[in-house]
Scaffold this motif. Structure first.
Motif, PDB file in Angstrom:
ATOM      1  N   ARG A   1       8.342   1.403  -9.485  1.00  0.00           N
ATOM      2  CA  ARG A   1       7.490   2.214  -8.611  1.00  0.00           C
ATOM      3  C   ARG A   1       8.341   2.946  -7.570  1.00  0.00           C
ATOM      4  O   ARG A   1       8.105   4.109  -7.262  1.00  0.00           O
ATOM      5  CB  ARG A   1       6.445   1.339  -7.918  1.00  0.00           C
ATOM      6  CG  ARG A   1       5.572   2.077  -6.944  1.00  0.00           C
ATOM      7  CD  ARG A   1       4.756   3.177  -7.606  1.00  0.00           C
ATOM      8  NE  ARG A   1       3.828   2.537  -8.501  1.00  0.00           N
ATOM      9  CZ  ARG A   1       2.740   3.085  -8.966  1.00  0.00           C
ATOM     10  NH1 ARG A   1       2.430   4.309  -8.637  1.00  0.00           N
ATOM     11  NH2 ARG A   1       1.964   2.426  -9.788  1.00  0.00           N
TER      12      ARG A   1
ATOM     13  N   ILE B   1       0.844  -1.199   0.000  1.00  0.00           N
ATOM     14  CA  ILE B   1       0.000   0.000   0.000  1.00  0.00           C
ATOM     15  C   ILE B   1       0.879   1.248   0.000  1.00  0.00           C
ATOM     16  O   ILE B   1       0.601   2.218  -0.712  1.00  0.00           O
ATOM     17  CB  ILE B   1      -0.964  -0.022   1.200  1.00  0.00           C
ATOM     18  CG1 ILE B   1      -2.014  -1.124   1.007  1.00  0.00           C
ATOM     19  CG2 ILE B   1      -1.641   1.338   1.388  1.00  0.00           C
ATOM     20  CD1 ILE B   1      -2.847  -1.409   2.237  1.00  0.00           C
TER      21      ILE B   1
ATOM     22  N   GLU C   1       2.051   1.956  -3.285  1.00  0.00           N
ATOM     23  CA  GLU C   1       0.919   2.137  -4.194  1.00  0.00           C
ATOM     24  C   GLU C   1       0.869   1.034  -5.237  1.00  0.00           C
ATOM     25  O   GLU C   1       0.670   1.279  -6.426  1.00  0.00           O
ATOM     26  CB  GLU C   1       0.980   3.524  -4.847  1.00  0.00           C
ATOM     27  CG  GLU C   1       0.941   4.655  -3.835  1.00  0.00           C
ATOM     28  CD  GLU C   1       1.226   6.024  -4.449  1.00  0.00           C
ATOM     29  OE1 GLU C   1       1.413   6.119  -5.676  1.00  0.00           O
ATOM     30  OE2 GLU C   1       1.256   6.994  -3.677  1.00  0.00           O
TER      31      GLU C   1
END
Length: 188
Positions: free
Chosen positions: A149, A133, A136
């Motif tokens: 990411r 989380i 993301e």
């Protein structure tokens, strides 16, 4: 022993000579020792005591029977009450007074659907789920997607790129820790 469980192996002597004395005498007949050890007089009067010397309290305890004078049904009921520490209990499930009926379909004739039960609150995410989380991302992930990411988020939240902003710095720390955790879980 009497019907109420009262034990009478002692003769309660009159303490005429010991009234002013601080020492308590043994309640056993013809015993001159000090009564230092207490023993309940009966199961119905557990807070009312005989006071004995060590020898006589041992004899009394060896002969003690809490259930004397009780029928088998009374003994069984007492044992059942004792399994719940003498506290009241209630039956659970359909047909019992404690059953929560709102989770059952009941047509009250109003034509409205019954109130639906609320879904259970979401469980706390595992550390790995919280790390995803923070990055993301959603599973399944590969090493290449995690690295890509991470590079994007580092450029966005690095303290040097944000003029030393404290919120960005904290977010950067969270992202770095999450990256380490996910990469550790993905490594063979």
């Amino acid at each position: 022993m009497s019907e109420d469980g009262r034990t009478e192996p002692v003769c309660r002597r009159v303490e005429a000579g010991r009234q002013g004395s601080a020492a308590r005498g043994c309640d056993w007949c013809a015993c001159e020792q000090q009564g230092l050890y207490r023993a309940p007089r009966s199961r119905l009067h557990l807070q009312d005591y005989w006071w004995f010397c060590l020898e006589h309290v041992r004899q009394y305890n060896a002969a003690w029977n809490y259930y004397i004078g009780m029928s088998e049904a009374e003994v069984e009921a007492d044992i059942r009450r004792d399994t719940v520490w003498q506290r009241p209990t209630w039956p659970l499930g359909p047909g019992s007074a404690g059953y929560n009926h709102r989770f059952r379909w009941q047509d009250d004739g109003s034509g409205e659907p019954p109130e639906q039960p609320q879904p259970p609150p979401p469980r706390a995410a595992s550390p790995l789920a919280r790390a995803l989380i923070a990055l993301e991302l959603e599973p399944p992930v590969t090493v290449a997607t995690v690295k890509a990411r991470y590079k994007l988020l580092v450029k966005r939240y690095h303290p040097d790129a944000n003029g030393g902003d404290k919120a960005s710095e904290e977010r950067f720390k969270t992202i770095s820790e999450a990256y380490r955790m996910v990469m550790t879980s993905l490594s063979p």
